[in-house]
Design a protein around this motif. Structure first.
Motif, PDB file in Angstrom:
ATOM      1  N   PRO A  47     -30.040  22.306  34.383  1.00  0.00           N
ATOM      2  CA  PRO A  47     -30.629  20.991  34.080  1.00  0.00           C
ATOM      3  C   PRO A  47     -29.801  20.194  33.055  1.00  0.00           C
ATOM      4  O   PRO A  47     -30.013  18.993  32.890  1.00  0.00           O
ATOM      5  CB  PRO A  47     -32.006  21.342  33.489  1.00  0.00           C
ATOM      6  CG  PRO A  47     -32.250  22.772  33.826  1.00  0.00           C
ATOM      7  CD  PRO A  47     -30.918  23.416  33.989  1.00  0.00           C
ATOM      8  N   LEU A  48     -28.899  20.868  32.369  1.00  0.00           N
ATOM      9  CA  LEU A  48     -28.118  20.203  31.321  1.00  0.00           C
ATOM     10  C   LEU A  48     -26.681  19.948  31.762  1.00  0.00           C
ATOM     11  O   LEU A  48     -25.864  19.464  30.975  1.00  0.00           O
ATOM     12  CB  LEU A  48     -28.079  21.084  30.055  1.00  0.00           C
ATOM     13  CG  LEU A  48     -29.420  21.518  29.465  1.00  0.00           C
ATOM     14  CD1 LEU A  48     -29.211  22.544  28.353  1.00  0.00           C
ATOM     15  CD2 LEU A  48     -30.159  20.297  28.922  1.00  0.00           C
ATOM     16  N   ALA A  49     -26.365  20.247  33.020  1.00  0.00           N
ATOM     17  CA  ALA A  49     -24.963  20.271  33.464  1.00  0.00           C
ATOM     18  C   ALA A  49     -24.192  18.992  33.154  1.00  0.00           C
ATOM     19  O   ALA A  49     -23.020  19.044  32.792  1.00  0.00           O
ATOM     20  CB  ALA A  49     -24.906  20.573  34.967  1.00  0.00           C
ATOM     21  N   GLU A  50     -24.850  17.848  33.300  1.00  0.00           N
ATOM     22  CA  GLU A  50     -24.127  16.574  33.113  1.00  0.00           C
ATOM     23  C   GLU A  50     -24.230  16.035  31.693  1.00  0.00           C
ATOM     24  O   GLU A  50     -23.698  14.972  31.395  1.00  0.00           O
ATOM     25  CB  GLU A  50     -24.656  15.512  34.094  1.00  0.00           C
ATOM     26  CG  GLU A  50     -24.594  15.924  35.555  1.00  0.00           C
ATOM     27  CD  GLU A  50     -23.220  16.417  35.965  1.00  0.00           C
ATOM     28  OE1 GLU A  50     -22.205  15.944  35.417  1.00  0.00           O
ATOM     29  OE2 GLU A  50     -23.162  17.323  36.828  1.00  0.00           O
ATOM     30  N   ARG A  51     -24.937  16.754  30.840  1.00  0.00           N
ATOM     31  CA  ARG A  51     -25.102  16.274  29.454  1.00  0.00           C
ATOM     32  C   ARG A  51     -23.835  16.543  28.648  1.00  0.00           C
ATOM     33  O   ARG A  51     -23.178  17.572  28.823  1.00  0.00           O
ATOM     34  CB  ARG A  51     -26.286  16.988  28.808  1.00  0.00           C
ATOM     35  CG  ARG A  51     -27.630  16.651  29.442  1.00  0.00           C
ATOM     36  CD  ARG A  51     -28.359  15.561  28.681  1.00  0.00           C
ATOM     37  NE  ARG A  51     -28.673  15.966  27.317  1.00  0.00           N
ATOM     38  CZ  ARG A  51     -29.787  16.605  26.972  1.00  0.00           C
ATOM     39  NH1 ARG A  51     -30.695  16.897  27.884  1.00  0.00           N
ATOM     40  NH2 ARG A  51     -30.013  16.925  25.717  1.00  0.00           N
ATOM     41  N   SER A  52     -23.493  15.630  27.749  1.00  0.00           N
ATOM     42  CA  SER A  52     -22.327  15.887  26.905  1.00  0.00           C
ATOM     43  C   SER A  52     -22.760  16.760  25.720  1.00  0.00           C
ATOM     44  O   SER A  52     -23.924  16.756  25.315  1.00  0.00           O
ATOM     45  CB  SER A  52     -21.676  14.593  26.438  1.00  0.00           C
ATOM     46  OG  SER A  52     -22.555  13.891  25.619  1.00  0.00           O
ATOM     47  N   LEU A  53     -21.801  17.514  25.202  1.00  0.00           N
ATOM     48  CA  LEU A  53     -22.127  18.503  24.173  1.00  0.00           C
ATOM     49  C   LEU A  53     -22.807  17.877  22.960  1.00  0.00           C
ATOM     50  O   LEU A  53     -23.678  18.482  22.352  1.00  0.00           O
ATOM     51  CB  LEU A  53     -20.861  19.240  23.722  1.00  0.00           C
ATOM     52  CG  LEU A  53     -20.168  20.106  24.769  1.00  0.00           C
ATOM     53  CD1 LEU A  53     -18.980  20.830  24.144  1.00  0.00           C
ATOM     54  CD2 LEU A  53     -21.117  21.105  25.397  1.00  0.00           C
ATOM     55  N   ASP A  54     -22.404  16.637  22.620  1.00  0.00           N
ATOM     56  CA  ASP A  54     -22.978  16.041  21.406  1.00  0.00           C
ATOM     57  C   ASP A  54     -24.434  15.631  21.578  1.00  0.00           C
ATOM     58  O   ASP A  54     -25.066  15.206  20.620  1.00  0.00           O
ATOM     59  CB  ASP A  54     -22.112  14.873  20.887  1.00  0.00           C
ATOM     60  CG  ASP A  54     -21.912  13.795  21.931  1.00  0.00           C
ATOM     61  OD1 ASP A  54     -22.454  13.935  23.041  1.00  0.00           O
ATOM     62  OD2 ASP A  54     -21.206  12.817  21.626  1.00  0.00           O
ATOM     63  N   THR A  55     -24.977  15.747  22.785  1.00  0.00           N
ATOM     64  CA  THR A  55     -26.398  15.420  22.968  1.00  0.00           C
ATOM     65  C   THR A  55     -27.270  16.675  23.019  1.00  0.00           C
ATOM     66  O   THR A  55     -28.477  16.577  23.180  1.00  0.00           O
ATOM     67  CB  THR A  55     -26.624  14.635  24.280  1.00  0.00           C
ATOM     68  OG1 THR A  55     -26.432  15.526  25.393  1.00  0.00           O
ATOM     69  CG2 THR A  55     -25.698  13.452  24.402  1.00  0.00           C
ATOM     70  N   LEU A  56     -26.644  17.841  22.913  1.00  0.00           N
ATOM     71  CA  LEU A  56     -27.405  19.087  23.051  1.00  0.00           C
ATOM     72  C   LEU A  56     -27.978  19.556  21.722  1.00  0.00           C
ATOM     73  O   LEU A  56     -27.432  19.257  20.663  1.00  0.00           O
ATOM     74  CB  LEU A  56     -26.506  20.207  23.598  1.00  0.00           C
ATOM     75  CG  LEU A  56     -25.846  19.991  24.956  1.00  0.00           C
ATOM     76  CD1 LEU A  56     -25.024  21.219  25.327  1.00  0.00           C
ATOM     77  CD2 LEU A  56     -26.878  19.698  26.026  1.00  0.00           C
TER      78      LEU A  56
END
Ligand SMILES: Nc1ncnc2c1ncn2[C@@H]1O[C@H](COP(=O)(O)OP(=O)(O)OP(=O)(O)O)[C@@H](O)[C@H]1O
Ligand SMILES: [Mg+2]
Length: 250
Positions: free
Chosen positions: A127-136
């Motif tokens: 579910p997080l595949a397209e999220r950029s690291l700085d938003t995690l």
């Protein structure tokens, strides 16, 4: 099998590791525990050749660390260091994909892509595949780095405090997955843990370090005693045995 023979290491003249000899057999989960500054990360970094060896010898199966081809070692052993830096704009899929780089050198095949998807599935990252690291969140980011290490598809997985930032459920899920990789996929896992209770619950073997020395090595129920906790961690946390397993009362 990883064999460490008479390994000593100095940094700026200060002895950091002192004459460590230990054999980690192939398969299973080995936990490396010890106080802050004991030398755990230094030992792992030397095994993975992140820092050059000064004295002693380390072998990973037939490969001699520091003498064998780095490419061969990269396909045999993967490490997740304690602190890793990655460009924050990277997506989770890109980061995990970097784990396949030693195989494809920039030209991923369908098999490489399948492995990346498998790694993201295994560590609940789809579910997080397209999220950029700085938003995690910290824990989500940590899981992405563990997946990147996993997809390197190496026999040996060295993980330095992978439970950092993980909540209880995520910690248990990660340890259960590592256990499964060791039990069913022939992976050998060496993991630095601060929570002794996770070590006794999931590891086959515990290595205890203090002040650059290896001071105990064996099955958790044999090694983790109240006396050891007192002498190594210098705290008087009581120990109970629950279902045959030592549990530190924090
Ligand atoms: N680059 C460096 N320069 C100076 N000292 C260092 C360096 N790297 C490590 N050390 C020192 O070596 C010792 C062992 O460090 P190491 O990171 O291996 O410990 P650790 O057991 O992983 O501790 P922690 O549980 O806090 O992660 C520490 O005293 C640390 O300050
Ligand atoms: Mg460390």
């Amino acid at each position: 099998m990883i064999e460490v023979q008479n390994l000593s290491h100095d940094i700026h003249g200060a002895p950091i590791l002192r004459d460590i000899s230990v054999t980690v057999p192939k398969g299973g989960v080995t936990a490396l525990v010890g106080p802050n500054g004991a030398g755990k990360s230094t030992l792992l970094s030397l095994m993975a050749r992140l820092i050059p060896r000064q004295q002693g010898r380390i072998t990973v199966d037939e490969l001699v660390v520091g003498e064998s081809d780095d490419k061969d070692l990269a396909r045999r052993l993967a490490i997740l260091p304690q602190t890793v830096h990655a460009a924050s704009r990277l997506t989770v899929r890109d980061l995990v994909g970097f784990g396949r780089y030693p195989y494809h050198r920039g030209r991923p095949t369908p098999d490489d892509r399948a492995m990346v998807e498998d790694g993201m599935r295994l560590f609940d990252l789809l579910p997080l595949a397209e999220r950029s690291l700085d938003t995690l969140s910290g824990g989500q980011r940590q899981r992405a780095f563990v997946a990147m290490t996993y997809v390197q598809d190496t026999d040996y997985l060295l993980l330095d405090e992978p439970l950092n930032n993980l909540d209880l459920a995520a910690s248990r899920a990660l340890m259960a997955r590592l256990r499964d990789l060791a039990d069913n996929k022939d992976r050998t896992v060496i993991i630095v843990l601060h929570d002794i209770n996770f070590a006794t619950a999931y590891a086959d073997r515990v290595l205890v370090m203090k002040e650059g020395r290896l001071c105990a090595d064996g099955a958790p129920q044999d090694v983790i005693t109240e006396t050891l906790i007192q002498s190594v961690f210098e705290t008087d946390a009581p120990l109970r045995t629950v279902e045959g397993r030592p549990v530190v009362m924090v």
